[in-house]
Write a protein that holds these residues in place. Sequence first.
Motif, PDB file in Angstrom:
ATOM      1  N   LEU A 144       0.856  -1.181   0.000  1.00 46.78           N
ATOM      2  CA  LEU A 144       0.000   0.000   0.000  1.00 46.78           C
ATOM      3  C   LEU A 144       0.892   1.231   0.000  1.00 46.78           C
ATOM      4  CD1 LEU A 144      -1.699  -2.377   1.322  1.00 46.78           C
ATOM      5  CD2 LEU A 144      -2.981  -0.599   2.506  1.00 46.78           C
ATOM      6  N   LYS A 145       0.632   2.176  -0.888  1.00 49.16           N
ATOM      7  CA  LYS A 145       1.544   3.318  -0.997  1.00 49.16           C
ATOM      8  C   LYS A 145       0.818   4.592  -1.387  1.00 49.16           C
ATOM      9  CE  LYS A 145       5.674   5.027  -3.382  1.00 49.16           C
ATOM     10  NZ  LYS A 145       6.746   4.755  -4.380  1.00 49.16           N
ATOM     11  N   GLY A 146       1.149   5.680  -0.655  1.00 54.43           N
ATOM     12  CA  GLY A 146       0.917   7.026  -1.140  1.00 54.43           C
ATOM     13  C   GLY A 146      -0.441   7.636  -0.884  1.00 54.43           C
ATOM     14  N   PHE A 147      -1.193   7.151   0.099  1.00 54.22           N
ATOM     15  CA  PHE A 147      -2.506   7.759   0.316  1.00 54.22           C
ATOM     16  C   PHE A 147      -2.730   8.120   1.783  1.00 54.22           C
ATOM     17  CE2 PHE A 147      -3.129   3.126  -0.181  1.00 54.22           C
ATOM     18  CZ  PHE A 147      -3.641   2.780   1.061  1.00 54.22           C
ATOM     19  N   GLU A 148      -3.803   8.866   2.020  1.00 57.12           N
ATOM     20  CA  GLU A 148      -4.182   9.291   3.362  1.00 57.12           C
ATOM     21  C   GLU A 148      -5.427   8.548   3.818  1.00 57.12           C
ATOM     22  OE1 GLU A 148      -4.608  13.494   4.023  1.00 57.12           O
ATOM     23  OE2 GLU A 148      -3.059  13.974   2.537  1.00 57.12           O
ATOM     24  N   VAL A 149      -5.511   8.366   5.133  1.00 54.44           N
ATOM     25  CA  VAL A 149      -6.711   7.843   5.776  1.00 54.44           C
ATOM     26  C   VAL A 149      -7.025   8.777   6.933  1.00 54.44           C
ATOM     27  CG1 VAL A 149      -7.786   5.892   6.949  1.00 54.44           C
ATOM     28  CG2 VAL A 149      -6.092   5.482   5.168  1.00 54.44           C
ATOM     29  N   SER A 160      -9.421   2.715  14.709  1.00 50.09           N
ATOM     30  CA  SER A 160      -8.134   2.945  14.045  1.00 50.09           C
ATOM     31  C   SER A 160      -8.320   3.374  12.600  1.00 50.09           C
ATOM     32  CB  SER A 160      -7.296   1.663  14.077  1.00 50.09           C
ATOM     33  OG  SER A 160      -7.185   1.167  15.385  1.00 50.09           O
ATOM     34  N   GLY A 161      -7.369   4.165  12.107  1.00 46.58           N
ATOM     35  CA  GLY A 161      -7.399   4.543  10.699  1.00 46.58           C
ATOM     36  C   GLY A 161      -7.179   3.345   9.792  1.00 46.58           C
ATOM     37  N   ILE A 162      -6.103   2.601  10.039  1.00 50.71           N
ATOM     38  CA  ILE A 162      -5.831   1.353   9.320  1.00 50.71           C
ATOM     39  C   ILE A 162      -5.650   0.255  10.353  1.00 50.71           C
ATOM     40  CG2 ILE A 162      -4.229   0.106   7.821  1.00 50.71           C
ATOM     41  CD1 ILE A 162      -3.670   2.631   6.338  1.00 50.71           C
ATOM     42  N   TYR A 163      -6.390  -0.825  10.198  1.00 49.23           N
ATOM     43  CA  TYR A 163      -6.344  -1.955  11.125  1.00 49.23           C
ATOM     44  C   TYR A 163      -5.833  -3.170  10.357  1.00 49.23           C
ATOM     45  CZ  TYR A 163      -7.871  -4.750  15.177  1.00 49.23           C
ATOM     46  OH  TYR A 163      -7.908  -5.551  16.300  1.00 49.23           O
ATOM     47  N   ILE A 164      -4.671  -3.674  10.751  1.00 47.60           N
ATOM     48  CA  ILE A 164      -4.085  -4.852  10.117  1.00 47.60           C
ATOM     49  C   ILE A 164      -4.395  -6.054  10.998  1.00 47.60           C
ATOM     50  CG2 ILE A 164      -1.949  -5.944   9.344  1.00 47.60           C
ATOM     51  CD1 ILE A 164      -0.862  -3.166   8.779  1.00 47.60           C
ATOM     52  N   LEU A 165      -5.167  -6.979  10.473  1.00 48.07           N
ATOM     53  CA  LEU A 165      -5.730  -8.072  11.263  1.00 48.07           C
ATOM     54  C   LEU A 165      -5.239  -9.422  10.736  1.00 48.07           C
ATOM     55  CD1 LEU A 165      -7.809  -9.196  13.353  1.00 48.07           C
ATOM     56  CD2 LEU A 165      -9.533  -9.041  11.531  1.00 48.07           C
ATOM     57  N   TYR A 166      -4.554 -10.182  11.599  1.00 49.46           N
ATOM     58  CA  TYR A 166      -4.156 -11.554  11.272  1.00 49.46           C
ATOM     59  C   TYR A 166      -3.522 -11.624   9.878  1.00 49.46           C
ATOM     60  CZ  TYR A 166      -7.534 -12.551  15.048  1.00 49.46           C
ATOM     61  OH  TYR A 166      -8.224 -12.561  16.229  1.00 49.46           O
ATOM     62  N   SER A 167      -2.594 -10.761   9.604  1.00 50.73           N
ATOM     63  CA  SER A 167      -2.022 -10.630   8.270  1.00 50.73           C
ATOM     64  C   SER A 167      -0.542 -10.969   8.284  1.00 50.73           C
ATOM     65  CB  SER A 167      -2.243  -9.212   7.731  1.00 50.73           C
ATOM     66  OG  SER A 167      -3.623  -8.961   7.543  1.00 50.73           O
ATOM     67  N   LYS A 168       0.056 -10.968   7.085  1.00 49.16           N
ATOM     68  CA  LYS A 168       1.464 -11.318   6.959  1.00 49.16           C
ATOM     69  C   LYS A 168       2.102 -10.504   5.843  1.00 49.16           C
ATOM     70  CE  LYS A 168       4.547 -15.319   6.447  1.00 49.16           C
ATOM     71  NZ  LYS A 168       4.622 -16.807   6.410  1.00 49.16           N
ATOM     72  N   HIS A 169       3.253  -9.915   6.140  1.00 49.00           N
ATOM     73  CA  HIS A 169       4.083  -9.221   5.163  1.00 49.00           C
ATOM     74  C   HIS A 169       3.298  -8.148   4.395  1.00 49.00           C
ATOM     75  CE1 HIS A 169       7.869 -11.861   4.977  1.00 49.00           C
ATOM     76  NE2 HIS A 169       7.199 -12.182   6.081  1.00 49.00           N
ATOM     77  N   ILE A 170       2.695  -7.229   5.139  1.00 55.35           N
ATOM     78  CA  ILE A 170       2.051  -6.067   4.534  1.00 55.35           C
ATOM     79  C   ILE A 170       3.064  -4.931   4.500  1.00 55.35           C
ATOM     80  CG2 ILE A 170       0.087  -4.503   4.632  1.00 55.35           C
ATOM     81  CD1 ILE A 170      -0.601  -7.511   4.249  1.00 55.35           C
ATOM     82  N   PHE A 171       3.303  -4.385   3.340  1.00 52.56           N
ATOM     83  CA  PHE A 171       4.280  -3.318   3.131  1.00 52.56           C
ATOM     84  C   PHE A 171       3.508  -2.013   2.961  1.00 52.56           C
ATOM     85  CE2 PHE A 171       7.669  -1.696  -0.123  1.00 52.56           C
ATOM     86  CZ  PHE A 171       8.133  -0.778   0.806  1.00 52.56           C
ATOM     87  N   LEU A 172       3.641  -1.114   3.945  1.00 47.17           N
ATOM     88  CA  LEU A 172       2.970   0.178   3.905  1.00 47.17           C
ATOM     89  C   LEU A 172       4.006   1.264   3.687  1.00 47.17           C
ATOM     90  CD1 LEU A 172       1.621  -1.571   6.562  1.00 47.17           C
ATOM     91  CD2 LEU A 172      -0.145   0.110   6.046  1.00 47.17           C
ATOM     92  N   GLU A 173       3.823   2.059   2.658  1.00 42.80           N
ATOM     93  CA  GLU A 173       4.815   3.054   2.268  1.00 42.80           C
ATOM     94  C   GLU A 173       4.143   4.405   2.045  1.00 42.80           C
ATOM     95  OE1 GLU A 173       8.309   3.668  -1.144  1.00 42.80           O
ATOM     96  OE2 GLU A 173       6.870   2.023  -1.320  1.00 42.80           O
ATOM     97  N   GLN A 174       4.658   5.423   2.723  1.00 39.90           N
ATOM     98  CA  GLN A 174       4.159   6.792   2.569  1.00 39.90           C
ATOM     99  C   GLN A 174       2.641   6.869   2.770  1.00 39.90           C
ATOM    100  OE1 GLN A 174       5.834   8.845  -0.902  1.00 39.90           O
ATOM    101  NE2 GLN A 174       7.499   7.357  -0.944  1.00 39.90           N
TER     102      GLN A 174
END
Length: 554
Positions: A144-149, A160-174
Motif C-alpha cells: 500500500l503506498k501514497g494515500f491518506e486515511v 483505528s485509521g488502518i487496522y491490520i488483522l491476522y495478516s502477513k508481510h504487509i508493506f505500507l509506504e508513505q
Amino acid sequence: MKIFYSVLSALLVGTAGLFAQTNVYYVDVNGNDGNVGSKEKPFATLNKANAAVNAGDTVWIRGGVYNLRDTIYVKTYNISAGIHLTASGESDDKRIHYLAYPGERPIFDGTNLLVGEGYDHYDGTIESVQYTSPIVVEAKYLHLKGFEVRGVPMKHNSNSGIYILYSKHIFLEQIDSHHNSGPGFFVNDGRANGGGHYFLNCDAHDNYDPYGRQGDGENADGFGVHYQESGDTTKFYGCRAWWNSDDGFDFINQEFPVVVENSYAMGNGYSDYGTQTPPSGNGYGFKMGESKTGKGRHAIKYCVAWKNTASGFYANYTSVGSKWLNNTSYNNGDRSFNMASTTYDSQGRETAPVAVLTGDNVHVLKNNIAYPNKLSRIGGENASGENNTWNLNLDLTESDFLSVDDPSMTITGVDLSMIAGALGPRMADGSLPDVDFLKLTAASRAIDKGEDIGLPFAGNAPDLGAFEYSGIITETHKKVLQPEWNLISTNGMLTIEGKNIENVVITNVNGQIIKTKDVDGTNTSIHFSIEAKGLYFVRVATSTGISVKKVFFQ
C-alpha cells in the motif's frame, strides 16, 4: 541526516512486484463498480478492486477524496470496515499493489462511516460491533503506498485509521493516517505465523479518542503493534508520530520482537494540534512494553523523541529488556529514558510492582543522548548501559547541536505537516525532511564518544544520538525539488549531468558517505567511480534546492 536501511529488500520489494504484475486496475472517485476497472472505465471502490485482483496485480488509485459510509462486517474479529482488503499476494516479490497514481493524492475519509455502536460486549449482532476502521487489511503480501486515511469517528470505543488483522508481510509506504478517533495504525497479529510487516516513511498524527469508555484520549496511539507470539518481525523505518492523544509508538502485549529505526515521536499526549492534554492520554514517545512472557525484546535505534508529555523512551513495566541504540531524547515532559520493568508468573500476573531485570533480560542502552540527563530505573541495581550521556557525565547544552529550534517546539494550533521542519513535508522520495534539528555541531562533545556496536559510523568511533556528524550542514532555506539532473551509470562510473550544481553527496544503504564533492555551480557533468555493487543514494544541491535519486549498480 544519517540514513540506515536495515532491510534493503523491503525497499526493493515494491519494484520487483511491479515487474511481475499480471493485470492493472484503476480506481477513481468518479468511477463505477460496474466498470471493467480500466484507466478509461475505472472502478469506484477498493472493495471492488479487492474482488478482482490476484497475486502480482496492481491497482492504481486516482487522487481525490473517497467519502466512506457503508461498512462490511469482518466476521473473524467482530469488527466492521469501510474497505476490507482480503485478496492476497503469493510472496514478497509477487504482491498485490494498491498505489496512489503518480502525482496524485487519494484520501480515504471516514467522517461519515457508520461506526460500530457496541459498548463492551458482542452478542452476535451487527449492532453490537464495537470497532470500525476505514481500512481493515486481512491478507498476505500486499503493498500500500501514497494515500491518506482520516477522520473515522467513534461511539464508545476507539477506531483505528488502518487496522491490520491476522495478516502477513504487509508493506505500507508513505501512508498518512491522521485525525482518527483512535490509533493511526493498529496491528493485531494474534494468530500464529503472521507479522513481518514493513512501515516505510509513514505518518500518524493528530489522532484522538475523546469518548472512549476507557478514558478521554486513552487509546489513540500513532502506531500500535500487539498480540503477536510467533511469525516474522515487523519493522518501522522513517516513520513519524506526533500529537496523538496517547502514545507515539505502543507495543503493549506484543510478545514478539519489533524493530523501530530512524523514526520520530513528538508531542504525544497532546490533542487539538498540541493545545490540549486529554486526562487519560499517556503521552510516551516510544513505549516498548509490556511483554509478560519475556519474548518481546525490541530494537529501537537512531530514533528521536521530543516534547512528549511523559517520557521519550519507555519500557512500560516489561519483563524483558529491549535494545536502545543511538537514540536522542530531548525536552520531554517527564524522563528522557524510563526503563521501569517488572516480572510476571506463568499466568501473566505481576509478581512485583517494580523488578530489576537480570541476565539476558536486561536492557541494552548504548550511544544514547538524554538531553537533559533525566532518567528513571537506570543505574544502581538496574542496567545503566554504556557510552550514553549519563555514563559519560555529559550534560549537553544547545552549543552541542546545530539547532534545537523546530516549528514543533513553539507552534501549536495548526497542522505541522504543512510547515517546513522535522514534521513538515518529506523529501521527494518520501524520506524524512533534511533539517538541522538536533544534529551535532563539529565541536559537539557527543562526537566520537560512542561504542562500536557493528553499525556504520564516520570518524574514530560512533557519535552519540540519532545523527552521526557528517560535516554537511543542511541548507534549510532551500526547497526540496523534483530532480532536474540526470544520472548515468556505466562500468563502475557514475555521471551526474545538470546545471548550477553546488554539492553532491553519495551514500550507501547503511548511511555511509561514499563520495562527496563541492563544485562551483558551472559544471554540467560530474564523474565518480563506484567500486562496489549495490544501491546508492545521490543527493544534489543546486542554487535553487536539493533533490535525491537512487541508483543501483549491477
